[in-house]
Design an enzyme around this catalytic site. Structure first.
Site, PDB file in Angstrom:
ATOM      1  N   HIS A 133      25.015 -10.317   9.020  1.00  0.00           N
ATOM      2  CA  HIS A 133      25.548 -10.037   7.686  1.00  0.00           C
ATOM      3  C   HIS A 133      25.605 -11.370   6.939  1.00  0.00           C
ATOM      4  O   HIS A 133      26.287 -12.304   7.371  1.00  0.00           O
ATOM      5  CB  HIS A 133      26.949  -9.436   7.778  1.00  0.00           C
ATOM      6  CG  HIS A 133      26.961  -7.983   8.111  1.00  0.00           C
ATOM      7  ND1 HIS A 133      26.438  -7.479   9.284  1.00  0.00           N
ATOM      8  CD2 HIS A 133      27.435  -6.916   7.411  1.00  0.00           C
ATOM      9  CE1 HIS A 133      26.588  -6.160   9.288  1.00  0.00           C
ATOM     10  NE2 HIS A 133      27.199  -5.797   8.176  1.00  0.00           N
ATOM     11  N   GLU A 187      27.640 -11.847   1.657  1.00  0.00           N
ATOM     12  CA  GLU A 187      28.039 -10.620   0.960  1.00  0.00           C
ATOM     13  C   GLU A 187      29.145 -10.971  -0.041  1.00  0.00           C
ATOM     14  O   GLU A 187      30.304 -10.608   0.088  1.00  0.00           O
ATOM     15  CB  GLU A 187      28.520  -9.579   1.966  1.00  0.00           C
ATOM     16  CG  GLU A 187      28.550  -8.168   1.424  1.00  0.00           C
ATOM     17  CD  GLU A 187      28.838  -7.135   2.495  1.00  0.00           C
ATOM     18  OE1 GLU A 187      28.988  -5.958   2.114  1.00  0.00           O
ATOM     19  OE2 GLU A 187      28.921  -7.487   3.693  1.00  0.00           O
ATOM     20  N   ASP A 194      24.107   1.510   4.960  1.00  0.00           N
ATOM     21  CA  ASP A 194      25.296   0.715   5.190  1.00  0.00           C
ATOM     22  C   ASP A 194      26.470   1.632   5.556  1.00  0.00           C
ATOM     23  O   ASP A 194      26.333   2.479   6.423  1.00  0.00           O
ATOM     24  CB  ASP A 194      25.612  -0.163   3.984  1.00  0.00           C
ATOM     25  CG  ASP A 194      26.392  -1.420   4.363  1.00  0.00           C
ATOM     26  OD1 ASP A 194      26.479  -1.742   5.558  1.00  0.00           O
ATOM     27  OD2 ASP A 194      26.906  -2.100   3.459  1.00  0.00           O
TER      28      ASP A 194
END
Length: 437
Positions: free
Chosen positions: A231, A234, A331
């Site tokens: 990840h 973000e 997601d």
């Protein structure tokens, strides 16, 4: 198109004729194409695609189902999900819709509720949704702080075995990189990943420890033969540049495994020259990028009483133009990171076209939930229509892009190995027994 009468009575040997197929999803065949769509006949025997032929060339001895130009897609690939978080909104909603609110709410719910029984019930509910929608391959990230890594990966491996004839499943360990400092935990996590054929993930963050953390992460991945799926950035903070740091680490180590970066939102907030330099590094490092357009538009640039100023997604077109393999995915679904969603790649594709402007032209847009997504996950046998591959297909009455993208396509017919899937979407009432629902 009637869902259960579209195919001939003898489903062992038949032809789907007068079909329209996204050209990018046809492997090993060169058919004429207009607007990225090809007209074709598909021959199916014993659950396998025997041939992909130009329209009108199906042999006369095949029983035929005329789709009247209706679209045929391969089963979809959802390359970045969170099955372990799904469907907790009803008992623990995000209080303000922000990223920080999501982090705190999920942490609270995990500590209070995530038993093996709870995780299993929600994950299986999600799989039933995905299967009914026509998905063939899913990668899920799994929250992996101790002791949850043991609980959730055990649930995942049992579900992967139970669903192996219906859905292909992959799992990634999700954890903050500073957790690697706990040597007994990190050693146990690696053991869990190796025994469950998982991937090494994590959430790198800017700071004085980032370089050392990435060095340790990739050294560990290299030593144990693990691929990496992270990840990344973000946030709307243009100073968040962990994507650049990851690319530099991959290049420095000459890392041979597959590396995937999800989100990469802050890239779109940086100045053009800086972003271009990072994109060039990502392309050189062979990193794939998955955008999560629905979730990122929900979370990013959310401030009280203020209209968002941007869409939250990464520089998708620029990454693609630089040669980076790109895809989109669901997601989160019905949890504090995204209040909505149903693991339906048709919805993801439709929204991605609108949010990222994947139209004008639409010629190869279908790849983002089929071929490109499958390539990122290392499954080039899935997400494409190809002679000799199982007839795992999704049939639509829509004939052209405008028809396909204007409705939710709830009348689709899903085939697995040439047989109609009679699975229906599960009722949310099945989740009422979960704690706090």
């Amino acid at each position: 198109m009637s869902r259960f009468s579209i195919l001939p009575p003898d489903q062992n040997r038949f032809a789907l004729v007068n079909t329209t197929i996204p050209s990018v999803a046809i492997a090993g065949h060169q058919l004429s194409s207009k607007d990225g769509l090809s007209e074709a006949d598909l021959l199916i025997e014993d659950g396998v695609i025997k041939a992909v032929l130009p329209k009108g060339q199906a042999p006369s001895d095949y029983a035929k189902a005329d789709l009247q130009q209706g679209m045929v897609w391969p089963c979809f690939v959802d390359a970045h999900t969170h099955l372990d978080k799904g469907h907790i909104w009803q008992r623990n909603a995000n209080p303000d819709g922000t990223f920080q609110g999501a982090l705190e709410t999920v942490d609270k719910d995990r500590r209070e509720n995530w038993s093996a029984q709870d995780v299993h019930k929600r994950m299986e509910f999600s799989l039933r949704c995905a299967y009914a929608h026509g998905t063939g391959l899913i990668r899920t990230h799994i929250d992996s702080l101790a002791p949850q890594h043991r609980i959730s990966f055990e649930v995942f491996t049992s579900l992967r075995e139970a669903w192996k004839d219906r859905l292909a499943l992959q799992a990634v360990a999700l954890f903050p990189l500073d957790a690697m400092d706990d040597a007994p935990y990190f050693s146990d996590l690696i053991h869990v990943l190796k025994t469950s054929n998982g991937l090494l993930g994590g959430v790198p963050k800017m700071g004085p420890q980032l370089t050392a953390q990435l060095e340790k992460l990739f050294k560990t991945a290299e030593e144990h033969g693990l691929d990496v799926d992270l990840h990344i950035d973000e946030t709307d903070d243009p100073d968040a540049e962990t994507l650049r740091a990851v690319a530099e680490t991959v290049l420095r180590h000459k890392f041979a495994g597959k590396v995937t970066a999800g989100h990469c939102c802050s890239l779109a907030r940086q100045d053009e020259e800086r972003a271009k330099q990072t994109i060039d590094l990502v392309a050189r490092a062979g990193i794939s990028v998955i955008s999560l357009p629905m979730c990122n538009m929900y979370l990013q640039d959310r401030y009280a009483d203020r209209t968002p100023r941007w869409r939250g997604v990464t520089l998708f077109k620029e990454l693609t133009a630089a040669g980076v393999t790109t895809a989109v995915a669901s997601d989160n679904t019905r949890d504090p990171f995204y209040a909505f969603g149903d693991l339906d790649p048709v919805e993801v594709f439709r929204e991605a076209v609108r949010i990222i402007h994947l139209d004008h032209p639409l010629t190869d847009a279908a790849r983002v939930v089929t071929t490109s997504a499958a390539d990122i996950l290392g499954r080039t046998d899935i997400g494409r229509i190809q002679q000799g591959q199982p007839a795992d297909l999704v049939l639509f009455s829509a004939r052209r892009w405008s028809e396909f993208l204007s409705r939710p396509q709830s009348d689709r017919t899903v085939l697995r190995r040439g047989k109609i899937v009679e699975a229906s979407l599960p009722d949310y009432r099945e989740l009422d027994s979960l704690t706090g629902a």
